[in-house]
Scaffold this active site. Structure first.
Site, short mmCIF file in Angstrom:
data_model
loop_
_atom_site.label_atom_id
_atom_site.label_comp_id
_atom_site.label_asym_id
_atom_site.label_seq_id
_atom_site.Cartn_x
_atom_site.Cartn_y
_atom_site.Cartn_z
N LYS A 304 1.30 4.78 40.43
CA LYS A 304 2.11 4.40 39.27
C LYS A 304 3.61 4.59 39.53
O LYS A 304 4.03 5.27 40.45
CB LYS A 304 1.65 5.16 38.03
CG LYS A 304 0.27 4.68 37.56
CD LYS A 304 -0.01 4.95 36.11
CE LYS A 304 -1.26 4.18 35.67
NZ LYS A 304 -1.59 4.40 34.26
N ARG A 339 -9.25 8.05 38.29
CA ARG A 339 -9.26 6.59 38.50
C ARG A 339 -8.22 6.27 39.57
O ARG A 339 -7.02 6.46 39.35
CB ARG A 339 -8.94 5.87 37.19
CG ARG A 339 -9.02 4.35 37.27
CD ARG A 339 -8.76 3.72 35.91
NE ARG A 339 -8.87 2.26 35.95
CZ ARG A 339 -7.86 1.43 36.24
NH1 ARG A 339 -6.64 1.95 36.49
NH2 ARG A 339 -8.04 0.14 36.28
#
Length: 366
Positions: A304, A339
């Protein structure tokens, strides 16, 4: 209004040497000796205290009367083991961290858009490799939800995910569908998916909660500040940590009231969705707080933007080190599911962590 929040802390490597002075965190391989308690009283004054577990029962007796029941419920949630996730014939135990591998069937995802695109053979091999490397769940998505991504018609989304789910289901893999549209969810479940991972927490589409209830599948409820077509839209937070906690706690209660039992609900604080770098770091540093909601925690920080922001603007495909560190930061606070894009590397990190925990928990006094 009076509110209270409990966060496990003071983690202990060798609980076997401290009988009665520690408690196990949500059925994980972690034991804690303290709890940090934040509360606001009826006058609006904010209090923050650090209490040893051995003193907890006495401490709550001096809390405002209206907060005592909530404190007891949150402590029970923190200490209660999470039941296994049932995905059809697959049973996924949560006594140690599990990995969910990301399979994006999209040309425009922020980190790996176009990596497999519509090549079913390439996508199947990528998924098989992830399961071979230890992924417990494969999360298949057909729509990018990065900032400024265009909304995809559900028919096109189904065309992207249904064929690969059918192929992957034949291998026996446990498959999650990453979608906020009920038609896509239903098509994916019909093709063999056995979990719903919804960034809108079943709020974007009014029919989604019925799909989850009628199909008897586990769901992941993620926090986003908006459940519109733009999940990143944000009017600001008073306190990002407590605002996200309150929202998820309320949404879990609503979904339970709608007929989905708690044992089929996971929660995700939604890193990167309508949150600044500072917001994300606050949530990560305090991830253990979310155990007080009483559901398994799914953590997704892989590749991210925050990693790039903290590492000289590293490109999305060059954020492995940061992804692994954040994953293990979550593991050390009891996250149940990670995840990730980089399954093999994450699994290796978990194996090393597990070796350390095993050694600590079986050590004998000299």
């Amino acid at each position: 209004m009076s509110v209270i929040y409990l966060k496990a802390c003071g983690f202990v490597d060798h609980p076997q040497f401290h009988d009665g002075a520690t408690r196990r965190l949500a059925g994980t391989m972690l034991w804690f000796s303290q709890v940090e308690i934040y509360y606001k009283d009826a006058e609006g004054a904010f209090h923050r205290n650090l209490i040893n577990i051995t003193e907890f029962e006495q401490y709550i007796k001096i809390l405002p009367a209206e907060l005592q029941p909530k404190a007891k419920v949150q402590m029970a949630h923190i200490c209660t083991p999470r039941p296994p996730i049932k995905m059809g014939d697959r049973i996924i135990n949560l006594d140690q961290p599990r990995v969910m591998g990301i399979l994006n069937m999209t040309p425009d995802s922020f980190s790996d858009g176009g990596a497999v695109d519509d090549d079913i053979g390439l996508a199947l091999q990528a998924a098989v490799d992830m399961t071979a490397n230890g992924a417990a769940i494969i999360d298949v998505g057909g729509e990018s939800t990065r900032p400024n991504a265009k909304l995809l018609w559900e028919g096109d989304e189904i065309k992207r995910v249904q064929p690969i789910i059918e192929k992957l289901s034949a291998t026996g893999a446990a498959i999650s569908i990453d979608s906020r549209k009920s038609a896509v969810m239903q098509a994916a479940l019909g093709a063999g998916a056995r979990m719903i991972n919804d960034i809108s927490a079943l709020l974007y589409d009014d029919n989604s909660i019925d799909i989850a209830r009628h199909n008897d599948v586990p769901v992941v409820l993620m926090h986003a500040p908006s459940q519109s077509s733009n999940p990143h839209k944000n009017d600001g937070y008073d306190n990002v940590l407590f605002d996200v906690f309150d929202w998820l706690e309320k949404r879990v209660d609503e979904v339970i009231a709608a007929g989905v039992p708690r044992e089929r609900i996971c929660i995700d604080p939604g890193l990167g969705f309508g949150k600044s770098l500072s917001d994300n770091l606050t949530i990560i540093n305090n991830l253990a707080l979310f155990h007080a909601i009483g559901c398994p925690i799914l953590f997704g920080a892989s590749r991210k933007r925050m990693i790039g922001a903290l590492s000289n603007e590293a490109a999305a495909d060059n954020r492995l080190g940061g992804s692994i560190y954040l994953a293990m930061k979550a593991v050390e606070q009891g996250a149940h599911i990670l995840r990730v894009h980089d399954v093999a590397e994450t699994i290796q990190s978990i194996h090393v962590w597990r070796g350390l925990r095993d050694a600590a928990l079986t050590a004998r006094a000299e």
